[in-house]
Scaffold this active site. Structure first.
Site, PDB file in Angstrom:
ATOM      1  N   GLY A 147      12.236  18.185 -21.407  1.00  0.00           N
ATOM      2  CA  GLY A 147      11.840  19.536 -21.794  1.00  0.00           C
ATOM      3  C   GLY A 147      10.712  20.090 -20.953  1.00  0.00           C
ATOM      4  N   ILE A 148       9.765  19.247 -20.589  1.00  0.00           N
ATOM      5  CA  ILE A 148       8.649  19.689 -19.757  1.00  0.00           C
ATOM      6  C   ILE A 148       9.158  20.075 -18.376  1.00  0.00           C
ATOM      7  CG2 ILE A 148       6.591  18.860 -18.549  1.00  0.00           C
ATOM      8  CD1 ILE A 148       5.875  17.337 -21.136  1.00  0.00           C
ATOM      9  N   ASP A 207      17.477  18.342 -14.844  1.00  0.00           N
ATOM     10  CA  ASP A 207      16.552  19.246 -15.544  1.00  0.00           C
ATOM     11  C   ASP A 207      16.472  20.590 -14.837  1.00  0.00           C
ATOM     12  OD1 ASP A 207      15.967  17.232 -17.389  1.00  0.00           O
ATOM     13  OD2 ASP A 207      14.313  16.456 -16.172  1.00  0.00           O
ATOM     14  N   GLU A 209      26.396   9.888 -19.174  1.00  0.00           N
ATOM     15  CA  GLU A 209      26.093  10.104 -20.590  1.00  0.00           C
ATOM     16  C   GLU A 209      27.344  10.507 -21.364  1.00  0.00           C
ATOM     17  OE1 GLU A 209      21.471  11.467 -19.760  1.00  0.00           O
ATOM     18  OE2 GLU A 209      23.058  12.978 -19.977  1.00  0.00           O
ATOM     19  N   SER A 211      25.064  14.186 -18.319  1.00  0.00           N
ATOM     20  CA  SER A 211      25.536  13.720 -17.025  1.00  0.00           C
ATOM     21  C   SER A 211      26.892  13.049 -17.239  1.00  0.00           C
ATOM     22  CB  SER A 211      24.551  12.720 -16.424  1.00  0.00           C
ATOM     23  OG  SER A 211      24.528  11.532 -17.208  1.00  0.00           O
ATOM     24  N   ARG A 246       0.835  -1.181   0.000  1.00  0.00           N
ATOM     25  CA  ARG A 246       0.000   0.000   0.000  1.00  0.00           C
ATOM     26  C   ARG A 246       0.883   1.248   0.000  1.00  0.00           C
ATOM     27  NH1 ARG A 246      -5.003  -1.620  -1.613  1.00  0.00           N
ATOM     28  NH2 ARG A 246      -5.671  -3.454  -0.401  1.00  0.00           N
TER      29      ARG A 246
END
Length: 310
Positions: free
Chosen positions: A41-42, A255, A189, A186, A29
């Site tokens: 992008g958002i 981000d 990356e 990063s 739960r």
């Protein structure tokens, strides 16, 4: 007023939960459910607007989950340009185990695109405006590896500097075109891109500077988690330590870093001060659980604590 357009090819409905302890098989739960619109992008747009700027979000969504993402964007009062696709918008989950403080993240690959769908994205971006275009996130299946390079070409014809935060084929394809203003990989990356371990900070610096010297991107900001961040510029590399804060979640730190850095650049700050503002935002993001991202007041509170880079 500072303004940007952002592109999110592979957005997500981000769901965060908390449980006392994680068990296999058993039904657990959850508590503290949190739903938010996500994808690189958002997320950048959300933080950029919190800081006082204007952001227009270009994003692809579809399927049964697409309208849910659209509704979440409206709740956050983001100006949006939706590019319809047939595939279902993905749903990502982050589960915080309170007993250990560990966070488990589940991120689907995302829907496949048809040729017509990704070409429609390019057509809409031909109308983009703003101080910068920030393209952030992974390439969905079906989208060509040179897609971000094509976006860079469109932005060059419009005189809009392009910022790219992607990985794997997306990062490689964007850099192949060259002429980007800023990329923000990063450390993982960047390692993937160059195919090397980059064990020492000198190795990270050299890899980032090589991209700058090749003319692929004017600036390279490498986020390295608790080890801080590095900025490569035509004048050399700068290094900043991470601020020591009580971290609750690593979700959205990169981000938030990018949003704050681009916001500062839109306000005509120097690249060094924008880099420092980004580090403050990355620290502010980890103060919040789940997908809440950095808050403007926390970014501005932490900014004076960020030293001048070494």
């Amino acid at each position: 007023m500072p303004s940007v357009s952002t592109l999110t090819l592979n957005p997500t409905i981000d769901v965060a939960y908390e449980v006392g302890q994680v068990y296999h098989t058993r039904k657990m739960r959850t508590e503290a459910e949190f739903y938010s619109p996500g994808g690189g992008g958002i997320n950048v747009a959300r933080v950029f607007v919190r800081l006082g700027g204007n952001a227009r979000s270009y994003y692809a969504s579809g399927g049964a989950t697409g309208p849910a993402l659209d509704g979440l964007l409206d709740l956050h009062q983001l100006v949006r340009n939706r590019i319809p696709i047939q595939g279902h918008t993905r749903v990502s989950s982050a589960v915080l185990e309170r007993e250990t403080g560990k966070e488990y993240r589940f991120v689907p690959q995302g829907p496949s695109f048809t040729s017509a769908e990704w070409q429609a994205c390019l057509e809409q971006l031909a109308q983009a405006k703003g101080d910068f275009l920030v393209a952030s996130g992974s390439l969905p299946p079906g989208v060509p590896e040179d897609f971000y390079g094509r976006v860079a070409t469109i932005m060059a014809t419009r005189g809009i500097p392009m910022v790219l935060d992607s990985s794997g084929p997306g990062l490689k394809g964007g850099l192949a075109e060259g002429g980007l203003f800023l990329i923000k990989p990063s450390i993982g990356e960047l390692r993937q891109f160059v195919g090397e371990d980059l064990a020492a900070i000198e190795d990270v610096s050299e890899a980032a500077m090589a991209i700058v010297r090749a003319g692929q991107s004017r600036y390279v900001a490498v986020t390295m988690g608790h080890e801080g961040a590095l900025l490569a510029t035509p004048d050399g590399a700068q290094i900043l330590p991470a601020l020591e804060v009580d971290a609750k979640s690593a979700v959205g730190a990169g981000d938030s870093f990018l949003a704050a850095m681009v916001f500062a650049l839109s306000c005509s700050w120097s690249i060094t001060d924008a880099f420092r503002f980004g580090v403050a935002a990355g620290a502010a993001a980890v103060l919040n659980p789940g997908h809440d991202l950095a808050q403007a007041e926390e970014i501005r509170r932490l900014y004076p604590q960020v030293p001048q880079p070494a």
